[in-house]
Design an enzyme around this catalytic site. Structure first.
Site, PDB file in Angstrom:
ATOM      1  N   TYR A   8       1.007  -0.942  -0.073  1.00  0.00           N
ATOM      2  CA  TYR A   8       0.054  -0.014  -0.047  1.00  0.00           C
ATOM      3  C   TYR A   8       0.972   1.208   0.010  1.00  0.00           C
ATOM      4  O   TYR A   8       0.698   2.104  -0.743  1.00  0.00           O
ATOM      5  CB  TYR A   8      -1.121   0.125   1.246  1.00  0.00           C
ATOM      6  CG  TYR A   8      -2.000  -1.269   1.132  1.00  0.00           C
ATOM      7  CD1 TYR A   8      -3.334  -0.787   0.478  1.00  0.00           C
ATOM      8  CD2 TYR A   8      -1.790  -2.269   2.084  1.00  0.00           C
ATOM      9  CE1 TYR A   8      -4.019  -1.870   0.333  1.00  0.00           C
ATOM     10  CE2 TYR A   8      -2.816  -3.287   1.803  1.00  0.00           C
ATOM     11  CZ  TYR A   8      -3.686  -3.254   1.187  1.00  0.00           C
ATOM     12  OH  TYR A   8      -4.833  -4.194   0.951  1.00  0.00           O
TER      13      TYR A   8
ATOM     14  N   CYS B 115      -7.030  -5.595  -6.727  1.00  0.00           N
ATOM     15  CA  CYS B 115      -6.739  -5.220  -5.363  1.00  0.00           C
ATOM     16  C   CYS B 115      -5.873  -6.485  -4.722  1.00  0.00           C
ATOM     17  O   CYS B 115      -5.293  -6.031  -3.545  1.00  0.00           O
ATOM     18  CB  CYS B 115      -7.664  -4.617  -4.636  1.00  0.00           C
ATOM     19  SG  CYS B 115      -9.250  -5.765  -4.694  1.00  0.00           S
ATOM     20  N   HIS B 116      -5.975  -7.607  -4.992  1.00  0.00           N
ATOM     21  CA  HIS B 116      -5.560  -8.493  -4.191  1.00  0.00           C
ATOM     22  C   HIS B 116      -3.882  -8.509  -4.394  1.00  0.00           C
ATOM     23  O   HIS B 116      -3.204  -9.275  -3.583  1.00  0.00           O
ATOM     24  CB  HIS B 116      -6.091 -10.005  -4.898  1.00  0.00           C
ATOM     25  CG  HIS B 116      -5.855 -10.365  -6.423  1.00  0.00           C
ATOM     26  ND1 HIS B 116      -6.552 -10.034  -7.306  1.00  0.00           N
ATOM     27  CD2 HIS B 116      -4.729 -11.148  -6.735  1.00  0.00           C
ATOM     28  CE1 HIS B 116      -6.042 -10.249  -8.513  1.00  0.00           C
ATOM     29  NE2 HIS B 116      -5.040 -11.045  -8.134  1.00  0.00           N
TER      30      HIS B 116
ATOM     31  N   GLU C 109      -1.505 -17.121  -9.352  1.00  0.00           N
ATOM     32  CA  GLU C 109      -0.927 -16.086 -10.312  1.00  0.00           C
ATOM     33  C   GLU C 109       0.738 -16.481 -10.026  1.00  0.00           C
ATOM     34  O   GLU C 109       1.509 -16.245 -11.121  1.00  0.00           O
ATOM     35  CB  GLU C 109      -1.104 -14.743  -9.833  1.00  0.00           C
ATOM     36  CG  GLU C 109      -2.424 -14.212 -10.304  1.00  0.00           C
ATOM     37  CD  GLU C 109      -2.779 -12.615 -10.473  1.00  0.00           C
ATOM     38  OE1 GLU C 109      -1.748 -11.808 -10.028  1.00  0.00           O
ATOM     39  OE2 GLU C 109      -3.798 -12.134 -10.487  1.00  0.00           O
TER      40      GLU C 109
ATOM     41  N   ASN D 240     -13.022  -1.230  -3.741  1.00  0.00           N
ATOM     42  CA  ASN D 240     -12.893  -1.446  -5.389  1.00  0.00           C
ATOM     43  C   ASN D 240     -14.266  -2.439  -5.529  1.00  0.00           C
ATOM     44  O   ASN D 240     -14.473  -3.484  -4.868  1.00  0.00           O
ATOM     45  CB  ASN D 240     -11.398  -2.059  -5.632  1.00  0.00           C
ATOM     46  CG  ASN D 240     -11.643  -2.759  -6.806  1.00  0.00           C
ATOM     47  OD1 ASN D 240     -12.369  -2.406  -7.823  1.00  0.00           O
ATOM     48  ND2 ASN D 240     -10.430  -3.770  -7.111  1.00  0.00           N
TER      49      ASN D 240
END
Length: 171
Positions: free
Chosen positions: A108, A139-140, A166, A131
């Site tokens: 962040y 946002c993850h 991912e 979001n």
């Protein structure tokens, strides 16, 4: 007469999502069971002056198809037109989410620096939490300064799942 946000459910491997479109754009991809129930829905409906109607559209069907590919590790990027509905600041933060590459994370604090507001870490975190287009605006991929997993609308298990997905080899 109010406009309508056409919604359809989507069963992901890490939780049920609700997909929504309005005016030919995806405006919603949110967890059916979320950390702060109703917050995203109320804001979206108020800002767009629209109400939900369960009615699949070409956009929500395409969103589901692209999510299927994403979860099979056949897609890294999405190609749908997105409609962000929030304050100018929130929209700036959400646009920045689109710049985080697949399989990578940032903190962040780093996100606040990239936005040119290094002292606004909490405001950036709050905007991330608002979001309405999770996964599509990833946002993850935003984590705590020490790499820890922090709050996520779909819960930390869903965030952990998405990040692990991912990191696996792409098909």
């Amino acid at each position: 007469m109010k406009k309508k946000i056409c919604i359809q459910p989507y069963a992901s491997p890490c939780g049920r999502l609700l997909l929504g479109s309005i005016d030919g754009k995806l405006c919603l991809c949110n967890w059916a069971e979320e950390l702060h129930p109703g917050r995203v829905d109320r804001r979206l409906q108020a800002l767009l002056q629209a109400e939900y109607r369960e009615e699949p559209t070409d956009v929500t069907r395409e969103a589901a198809r692209q999510l299927d590919e994403y979860f099979r590790r056949e897609r890294e990027a999405f190609t749908l037109p997105l409609l962000f509905a929030g304050t100018a600041f929130q929209e700036k933060v959400w646009q920045q989410l689109l710049e985080i590459p697949y399989g990578q994370t940032i903190s962040y604090g780093e996100m606040a620096k990239r936005l040119g507001i290094p002292r606004s870490v909490r405001a950036v975190a709050n905007a991330n939490g608002a979001n309405a287009l999770c996964i599509f605006a990833p946002c993850h991929r935003v984590v705590g300064s020490n790499g820890s997993l922090t709050g996520f609308g779909g819960g930390l298990e869903a965030k952990r799942f998405l990040l692990a997905l991912e990191r696996e080899p792409f098909c």
